[in-house]
Scaffold this active site. Structure first.
Site, PDB file in Angstrom:
ATOM      1  CB  THR A  77      -0.909  -0.010   1.244  1.00  0.00           C
ATOM      2  OG1 THR A  77      -1.824  -1.086   1.104  1.00  0.00           O
ATOM      3  CG2 THR A  77      -1.666   1.284   1.394  1.00  0.00           C
ATOM      4  CB  THR A 152       1.127  -3.729   6.533  1.00  0.00           C
ATOM      5  OG1 THR A 152      -0.144  -4.096   5.979  1.00  0.00           O
ATOM      6  CG2 THR A 152       1.410  -2.254   6.311  1.00  0.00           C
ATOM      7  CG  ASP A 153      -1.386  -8.174   4.361  1.00  0.00           C
ATOM      8  OD1 ASP A 153      -2.164  -8.742   3.569  1.00  0.00           O
ATOM      9  OD2 ASP A 153      -1.642  -7.107   4.941  1.00  0.00           O
ATOM     10  CE  LYS A 229      -1.714  -5.562   8.938  1.00  0.00           C
ATOM     11  NZ  LYS A 229      -1.943  -5.565   7.481  1.00  0.00           N
TER      12      LYS A 229
END
Ligand code: DAS
Length: 404
Positions: A77, A152-153, A229
């Site tokens: 992203t 980020t995942d 995360k």
């Protein structure tokens, strides 16, 4: 004329818009209402202005007295945005685009940027980690710090894998965004700025830099092997587990407050061990899961097993005999799906039987970190050495005692 704002006359009407790339030979305009309109017959009345379309490189100033930082983009992203003027979804991977979007970066460091991948991080594979580690290793020979923009995942997987493969005397900062840069609530610019500040600071290790709260008031720098995360969408999704964050970077002042111990800049020699054993599996135990799952992976040649067990590090007692067999020629590490706290298989019978079977306590390591560590150890050391090192603290993935 691509990128120019023009006024034309067509079908007896006046139209204004930005000339877009066209593959039909017709004139395609991006109108102010966001729609694209095609014109075969038209009369050009006036060229109004030059509009910068994504990908055009504005010049950026460089200052000799500033440190030099390399930004390597892998996608996600943070590296993408919609340009509403053209409708194009582009990746911010040129230095010029990143600096033109976050100009304050140019007051912190000179930036060179490189697009390594443009993939969403759920598609990352261990071989991507190896290629990235090699690129960062090369960059560290000439830059004062390296920033890696990443989805980020799976950022904490990539960051921890790099932390094991690459001992760095300088900052290597992973940064992502939970909201794309074209949204008002985007965290991209602030995360990038805090990362830039970190990348020129007195630290020598791999870090993850993301929002520390849901507000725009500070970021945390997390140790790559102690971060996870922990929320699907909150901007402060990344949290240090079983450790304090390394630093807090206040925003917008960008003051750094060091919170816990850290490797200082220059403390370690640059070193790369770039092999990973991919046949290592992470298995989350749940009630009723049959030990056959171990047999399956073992039959496929896996010799590294990380089990995300329950509580202090348990699985069903009917796994014990299978584990005894697997441990004869495999490394089996126990971690906990509690995430917080540490493994202790000396309290209950189940745990003691697991230790007797040859299972290794993963201390306070996160399951994902035990996975990347075991891939690294089995890729770079012989079996017995790997077995010894897996429960030894190498780079801060194991805290000597749990104080949280
Ligand atoms: N799909 C997500 C990823 O690439 C997008 C993001 O959060 O950056 O990890």
């Amino acid at each position: 004329m691509i990128g120019k704002r023009v006024r034309i006359k067509a079908k007896g009407k006046i139209f204004e818009g930005i000339v877009m790339p066209s593959f039909t030979g017709n004139l395609v305009l991006k109108l102010d209402n966001g729609y694209n309109a095609g014109f075969k017959d038209y009369e050009l009345i006036e060229v109004l202005e030059e509009v910068r379309i994504q990908g055009q490189k504005p010049e950026i100033a460089r200052h000799e007295d500033l440190p030099n930082v390399k930004i390597i983009s892998t996608g996600g992203t943070i590296a993408s945005r919609v340009d509403y003027r053209t409708g194009a979804v582009t990746s911010q991977f040129t230095a010029e685009e990143i600096v033109s979007d976050v100009p304050e970066i140019a007051e912190i460091c000179n930036v060179d940027a490189e697009l390594l991948y443009n993939i969403l991080s759920e598609n990352m594979k261990p071989n991507n980690w190896i290629v990235l580690a090699r690129r960062v290793y090369e960059a560290l020979k000439e830059y004062d710090g390296v920033i890696i923009t990443h989805g980020t995942d799976t950022m904490h997987y990539t960051a921890s894998a790099l932390a094991f493969m690459l001992l760095t005397p300088k900052p290597v900062v992973f940064v992502g965004a939970q909201r794309s840069s074209d949204r008002p609530s985007s965290d991209a610019a602030m995360n990038l700025l805090c990362s830039a500040k970190l990348s020129v600071s007195d630290v020598g290790e791999v870090l993850v830099c993301m929002h520390g709260s849901t507000n725009d008031d500070f970021c945390y720098a997390h140790r790559a092997v102690k971060v996870r995360k922990m929320h699907t969408s909150r901007r402060d999704a990344f949290q240090s587990i079983n450790a304090k964050p390394v630093a807090r970077i206040d925003y917008p002042s960008l003051n750094i407050e060091w919170i816990s111990w850290r490797y200082r800049r220059g403390e370690r020699e640059l070193k790369l061990l770039d092999k990973l054993e991919e046949k290592v599996v992470l298995i989350k135990f749940f009630p009723g899961l049959n030990a056959d799952v171990l047999e399956y992976f073992h039959s496929k040649g896996y010799r590294g097993f990380v089990i995300e067990g329950t509580g202090l590090g348990h699985v069903s007692t009917d796994w014990i005999n299978t584990l005894k067999r697997i441990c004869e020629d495999s490394v089996v590490v126990m971690t906990s799906q509690c995430l917080h706290g540490r493994i202790c298989d000396r309290v209950y019978d189940t745990g003691r039987d697991l230790l007797k079977a040859g299972v290794i306590e993963g201390e306070d390591m996160l399951p994902e970190v035990a996975l990347t560590k075991l891939m690294f150890l089995l890729g770079n050391y012989d079996f017995e050495e790997a077995k010894k090192l897996v429960k030894k603290n190498l780079i801060g993935e194991i805290e000597p005692r749990s104080t949280y």
